[in-house]
Design a protein around this motif. Sequence first.
Motif, short mmCIF file in Angstrom:
data_model
loop_
_atom_site.label_atom_id
_atom_site.label_comp_id
_atom_site.label_asym_id
_atom_site.label_seq_id
_atom_site.Cartn_x
_atom_site.Cartn_y
_atom_site.Cartn_z
N LYS A 1 15.67 15.26 3.85
CA LYS A 1 15.93 14.12 4.73
C LYS A 1 14.64 13.62 5.36
O LYS A 1 14.43 12.41 5.47
CB LYS A 1 16.96 14.48 5.79
N LEU A 2 13.78 14.52 5.76
CA LEU A 2 12.48 14.12 6.32
C LEU A 2 11.66 13.33 5.30
O LEU A 2 11.07 12.30 5.64
CB LEU A 2 11.69 15.35 6.79
N MET A 3 11.65 13.79 4.07
CA MET A 3 10.89 13.09 3.02
C MET A 3 11.45 11.70 2.76
O MET A 3 10.70 10.73 2.63
CB MET A 3 10.91 13.90 1.72
N VAL A 4 12.74 11.61 2.69
CA VAL A 4 13.41 10.34 2.39
C VAL A 4 13.24 9.34 3.53
O VAL A 4 13.23 8.13 3.32
CB VAL A 4 14.90 10.61 2.07
N SER A 5 13.07 9.83 4.74
CA SER A 5 12.94 8.95 5.90
C SER A 5 11.76 7.99 5.79
O SER A 5 11.82 6.88 6.32
CB SER A 5 12.81 9.77 7.19
N VAL B 1 10.80 6.37 3.21
CA VAL B 1 11.29 5.22 2.45
C VAL B 1 12.24 4.38 3.30
O VAL B 1 12.11 3.15 3.38
CB VAL B 1 12.00 5.68 1.16
N THR B 2 13.18 5.03 3.98
CA THR B 2 14.20 4.27 4.70
C THR B 2 13.64 3.57 5.94
O THR B 2 14.04 2.46 6.24
CB THR B 2 15.40 5.16 5.08
N VAL B 3 12.73 4.21 6.65
CA VAL B 3 12.15 3.57 7.85
C VAL B 3 11.38 2.31 7.45
O VAL B 3 11.51 1.26 8.07
CB VAL B 3 11.26 4.56 8.63
N THR B 4 10.60 2.42 6.39
CA THR B 4 9.85 1.25 5.92
C THR B 4 10.80 0.14 5.47
O THR B 4 10.63 -1.03 5.84
CB THR B 4 8.91 1.65 4.75
N GLY B 5 11.79 0.49 4.69
CA GLY B 5 12.77 -0.49 4.23
C GLY B 5 13.53 -1.14 5.36
O GLY B 5 13.75 -2.35 5.36
N ARG C 1 21.60 -2.50 6.27
CA ARG C 1 21.28 -1.09 6.44
C ARG C 1 22.09 -0.23 5.47
O ARG C 1 21.66 0.86 5.10
CB ARG C 1 21.55 -0.64 7.88
N PHE C 2 23.26 -0.72 5.07
CA PHE C 2 24.06 0.02 4.10
C PHE C 2 23.29 0.18 2.78
O PHE C 2 23.43 1.20 2.11
CB PHE C 2 25.40 -0.69 3.86
N VAL C 3 22.49 -0.80 2.45
CA VAL C 3 21.65 -0.70 1.25
C VAL C 3 20.72 0.50 1.38
O VAL C 3 20.56 1.28 0.44
CB VAL C 3 20.84 -2.00 1.02
N THR C 4 20.12 0.67 2.56
CA THR C 4 19.21 1.80 2.73
C THR C 4 19.99 3.12 2.76
O THR C 4 19.45 4.14 2.34
CB THR C 4 18.32 1.66 3.99
N GLU D 1 19.07 6.13 0.46
CA GLU D 1 18.83 7.43 1.09
C GLU D 1 19.73 8.50 0.50
O GLU D 1 19.27 9.60 0.17
CB GLU D 1 19.05 7.34 2.61
N ASN D 2 21.02 8.21 0.33
CA ASN D 2 21.92 9.20 -0.25
C ASN D 2 21.55 9.52 -1.69
O ASN D 2 21.63 10.67 -2.11
CB ASN D 2 23.38 8.73 -0.16
N ALA D 3 21.13 8.52 -2.45
CA ALA D 3 20.72 8.77 -3.84
C ALA D 3 19.48 9.66 -3.88
O ALA D 3 19.41 10.61 -4.68
CB ALA D 3 20.45 7.44 -4.55
#
Length: 130
Positions: free
Chosen positions: A102-106, A108-112, A76-79, A83-85
Amino acid sequence: MKLKKELLTYLISGGITTGVNYLLFLGLMAPGVPYLAANSIAWAGAVLTAYALNRFWVFHSEKQVAGELASFAALRFVTLLVENALLWLLVSRLFVAAFPAKLMVSVVTVTGNYVLCKFGIFKKEVICHG
């Protein structure tokens, strides 16, 4: 049928985890914590929530908790880094407000996170009988 139930429970637990993440993020941003620090702290709270829900409710894991939690947090640290980038890009370079970014980036992160959990952390062990 099992995959459908797993995906449904993953989506529900993901909703709960995302809620924890957003509440912590907004709660930290309100008094003026910088957005990347707020995101990183919110990530930690969300990871603990997600691990518990994924382990016990979604994937029904029976592995050792300490090792599994360490692997879960490490992947999860990878995500978090991604996410921070992406947050930095959207907020600092494209001037999108922190919460909409943050909503837009979510997405990507939820899928990952699902892929990392399903095929990494909570992958079922295959036992070969010879």
